[in-house]
Motif scaffolding. Structure first.
Motif, PDB file in Angstrom:
ATOM      1  N   PHE A   1       0.864  -1.175   0.000  1.00  0.00           N
ATOM      2  CA  PHE A   1       0.000   0.000   0.000  1.00  0.00           C
ATOM      3  C   PHE A   1       0.905   1.230   0.000  1.00  0.00           C
ATOM      4  CE2 PHE A   1      -3.947  -1.978   2.217  1.00  0.00           C
ATOM      5  CZ  PHE A   1      -4.277  -2.604   1.015  1.00  0.00           C
TER       6      PHE A   1
ATOM      7  N   TRP B   1       0.783   4.980   0.782  1.00  0.00           N
ATOM      8  CA  TRP B   1      -0.093   5.877   1.536  1.00  0.00           C
ATOM      9  C   TRP B   1       0.350   7.329   1.342  1.00  0.00           C
ATOM     10  CZ3 TRP B   1      -3.865   2.975   3.782  1.00  0.00           C
ATOM     11  CH2 TRP B   1      -4.850   3.653   4.506  1.00  0.00           C
ATOM     12  N   ASN B   2      -0.570   8.150   0.858  1.00  0.00           N
ATOM     13  CA  ASN B   2      -0.325   9.587   0.646  1.00  0.00           C
ATOM     14  C   ASN B   2       0.882   9.841  -0.254  1.00  0.00           C
ATOM     15  OD1 ASN B   2      -2.519  10.265   2.234  1.00  0.00           O
ATOM     16  ND2 ASN B   2      -1.295  10.500   4.087  1.00  0.00           N
TER      17      ASN B   2
ATOM     18  N   LYS C   1      -4.475  -1.531  10.068  1.00  0.00           N
ATOM     19  CA  LYS C   1      -4.002  -0.178  10.327  1.00  0.00           C
ATOM     20  C   LYS C   1      -5.075   0.582  11.109  1.00  0.00           C
ATOM     21  CE  LYS C   1      -2.304   4.027   8.029  1.00  0.00           C
ATOM     22  NZ  LYS C   1      -1.089   4.137   8.852  1.00  0.00           N
TER      23      LYS C   1
ATOM     24  N   TYR D   1      -4.683   6.315  -0.706  1.00  0.00           N
ATOM     25  CA  TYR D   1      -3.682   5.251  -0.851  1.00  0.00           C
ATOM     26  C   TYR D   1      -3.877   4.546  -2.192  1.00  0.00           C
ATOM     27  CZ  TYR D   1      -7.266   1.784   0.464  1.00  0.00           C
ATOM     28  OH  TYR D   1      -8.385   0.986   0.520  1.00  0.00           O
TER      29      TYR D   1
END
Length: 720
Positions: A226, A228-229, A250, A258
């Motif tokens: 993944f 993320w951001n 999470k 994401y």
């Protein structure tokens, strides 16, 4: 014809009454159970059990309290006598003993029997079912409409947790390699919600929710991550040795977005929205923020507070401070008061409490400051504004202290209100020693004095007659020679056709009350309030009730003294919380973490990207108009893309579409493909990111400078 047939007819009618009464009670109990079920299912899932319990209890109560289901035979005969005039009020003869009846009564009995046997049973008993059926219809309507009026109910939330199909479905692109996936959302305990499942990557979860992903792929893969951001990478764990089942957990506390990376291939962007936990909203309905308890009023405060929270309220406390004394001798005492209502995680609370000021140790002249502190079940605290309650001190009102050096906002003769209070209290003390006629005379004279003071007061607002106050004057309406206006002894005859001159001859013009400019608007409003209190005091004095006039007199005096000076202003105590010092670092002289101001300013100056954003807008406009993309412009476009990444991480719902479009534009910048639609979406996000441009000062042109020089030279010539 046998008399037994008439008795059977009456018995059938009684059974019909009993049947309809029983059905009516059942319908009423069922209506109450339906309403109970409609209310309970907004918060609890076991609403059916509660409604069945209410149905049983209500049936028992109705059959115990209601007597309609067991009517006596004499009531049936009375009903027949009223509704059937042909029986001539003789239906009760069918129930009498034949041996006790006269020959005439027996003949009448036979006649009534023949009439009843030939008559159909009346439908009047069924009419008593109309009201229960109407109540049942209203309860069914509540059952249908209440969920629509309260869409945020617990039942609706619970059903959406269980059935993913009922949740808001977002159209998203899923990688073809993923054959199946599920996401489990476990909200935090403070929300009181159950774990729910969904089959979409776009998330809208509560703050602090634990989210678990489970993915299955069509084939065995080596790496699943993944992103993320667009900066943080998380590797998913294998759930089995086949390499086709993966999982990840999470706890989400911040919004963002994401992507799923499968063996280096990135998926579409998936939005993550966080539902924040709002603090308790506090609304104090009563009392007002600044209130005064005048003479004659009960020394208590009826507190009414409305608390609302999105998940639940755990505690609410009243923090009160009493202040007594004056000047430097003011003493404060704090109190912590609880509400009498039990607080058990309700979402809405209507709290009431009566604060007895005497129980708090307050006396005349003291002041109370209080605020409400509420805590929700997440531990967040919220505080209301400060509220002020003061008890009027009549001794301070009657004191002459402060008049010589106070702020003199009103004329001297206004202070005669104090003398009216003294005379009123003296009259009340002497009430038992004087005659009734003398008492009424002195009370009326005090009313006249109050009237004269009120009329003088009214002149400062432009009110020269009593008609402006609430009634007409006692004298003749109009004007006199000594009313202070120049009427003119003899007016000249107006010219023929001069309408204005003719109107001026008969009209008498004065300034309007609202045009008086002696005082400021706030001061004028308080003067008008004083006038109303004087009018009320005069009314009670003129009706020979000086005891009821005293509160109005005291309030008028208080308003006048408030105009002269303000007694005390309360300032809440504040505490400055500084960073605690570390004992091991004191006096060491280490300056490694201290930055120079110039370096900090230089660092801040590099954050201004508005120039690059505006340049990107011009580049996008040129690309939309058909210009070819220059590879040298990709640097500025990637800088804009990074700005959109940061914005989308903070507010994905607002900037994520623009980020997607900007990435497409950057990827296809040098190609000849049509990217006008993506460029337009990116432009909207960039414009929102730039915001409204602030006006900046600029140097004026040289025309004004030349004009000033010419003017200065001209002055020098004139002086010579």
């Amino acid at each position: 014809m046998s008399v037994l047939s008439g008795k059977i007819w009456l018995e059938k009618l009684r059974r019909r009454w009993v049947f309809t009464a029983i059905v009516g009670n059942v319908l009423l109990a069922l209506s109450l159970a339906v309403v109970t079920f409609a209310l309970l299912r907004l918060r609890y899932s076991e609403a059916l059990v509660g409604s069945l319990f209410v149905l049983a209890i209500s049936l028992v109560v109705l059959f115990i309290l209601s007597k309609r289901w067991q009517p006596a035979m004499h009531k049936i005969t009375s009903f027949v006598d009223v509704t059937m005039p042909e029986v001539e009020n003789s239906a009760s003869l069918l129930l009498a003993d034949p041996s006790l009846l006269s020959s005439l009564q027996r003949l009448q009995r036979e006649r009534v029997n023949s009439i009843l046997v030939q008559h159909k049973l009346p439908n009047e008993p069924f009419r008593q079912l109309r009201l229960p059926m109407l109540v049942l219809g209203i309860s069914m309507l509540i059952l249908v409409l209440l969920p629509r009026l309260a869409p945020d109910s617990t039942v609706a939330e619970a059903s959406s947790m269980v059935s993913p199909q009922q949740a808001d479905v977002v159209k998203e692109v899923v990688p073809v390699t993923i054959s199946d996936y599920s996401i489990s959302i476990n909200p935090p305990a403070y929300t009181g919600k159950k774990t729910r499942q969904q089959a979409q990557f776009t998330l809208r979860v509560e703050l602090g929710a634990a989210v678990s992903w489970k993915l299955e792929t069509t084939k065995s893969i080596n790496d699943l991550r993944f992103l993320w951001n667009d900066k943080e990478t998380y590797t998913l764990r294998k759930l089995d040795a086949s390499g086709q089942r993966w999982g990840f957990n999470k706890v989400l506390t911040k919004p963002g977005f994401y992507q799923v990376i499968i063996d280096g291939k990135k998926s579409d962007f998936y939005q993550v929205e966080i539902i924040p936990d709002q603090p308790v909203a506090i609304k104090i309905i009563n009392p007002e923020q600044h209130s005064t308890i005048d003479f004659g009023q009960p020394q208590r405060v009826d507190l009414k507070v409305l608390l609302t929270d999105d998940y639940g309220i755990s505690d609410a406390v009243i923090h009160a401070t009493t202040a007594s004394g004056k000047g430097e001798a003011v003493s404060f005492k704090t109190h912590k008061l609880n509400f009498s209502t039990a607080i058990k995680n309700q979402r809405s609370l209507d709290l009431r409490k009566q604060l007895g000021l005497a129980g708090l140790g307050m006396k005349a002249g003291d002041e109370l400051y209080f605020f409400i502190n509420a805590t929700d079940n997440h531990g967040q605290q919220s505080r209301s504004d400060m509220y002020f309650v003061s008890i009027q001190d009549t001794a301070a009102l009657m004191s002459m202290a402060g008049i010589d050096n106070g702020v003199n906002l009103v004329p001297e003769y206004f202070r005669s209100q104090r003398q009216i209070i003294i005379d009123t209290e003296k009259l009340l003390r002497e009430r038992s020693t004087i005659s009734d006629a003398d008492f009424k005379k002195r009370s009326n004279e005090l009313g006249i004095d109050q009237k004269m003071l009120r009329l003088r007061y009214g002149k400062f607002l432009g009110e020269e007659e009593e008609t402006q106050i609430g009634g007409r004057g006692e004298g003749e309406e109009g004007h006199s020679a000594d009313d202070g206006h120049d009427h003119g002894a003899q007016a000249e005859k107006p010219a023929y056709g001069d309408v204005q001159a003719i109107m001026d001859q008969y009209a008498h013009k004065h300034d309007q009350a609202e045009d008086a400019t002696f005082f400021e608007p706030q001061l004028k409003a308080q003067l008008k309030a004083t006038l109303n209190e004087m009018w009320s005091a005069e009314l009670q004095l003129r009706t020979y009730d000086p005891q009821k006039a005293l509160p109005f007199e005291y309030k008028a005096l208080r308003l006048l003294k408030d105009l002269q000076q303000k007694s005390r202003a309360y300032v809440a105590k504040t505490v400055v919380k500084t960073t605690p010092l570390k004992a091991e670092k004191r006096l060491t002289g280490e300056l490694a973490e201290i930055q120079l101001a110039a370096a900090v300013n230089k660092h801040l100056g590099n954050k201004d990207q508005s120039g690059d954003l505006r340049t990107s807008l011009s580049l996008l406009e040129g690309r939309k108009s058909g210009q070819a993309g220059n590879p040298a412009d990709l640097t500025i476009l990637r800088t804009t893309e990074q700005a959109l990444v940061a914005a989308a991480a903070a507010s994905p719902a607002k900037y994520l579409p623009a980020l997607k479009a900007m990435k497409t534009v950057t990827r296809m910048w040098t190609s000849r493909s049509d990217i006008s639609s993506e460029a337009s979406i990116a432009e909207r996000g960039i414009n929102s990111l730039i915001g409204a441009a602030q006006a900046k000062p600029y140097k004026s042109g040289g025309s004004a400078t030349e004009l000033s020089k010419t003017y200065f030279n001209q002055l020098n010539r004139t002086s010579r």
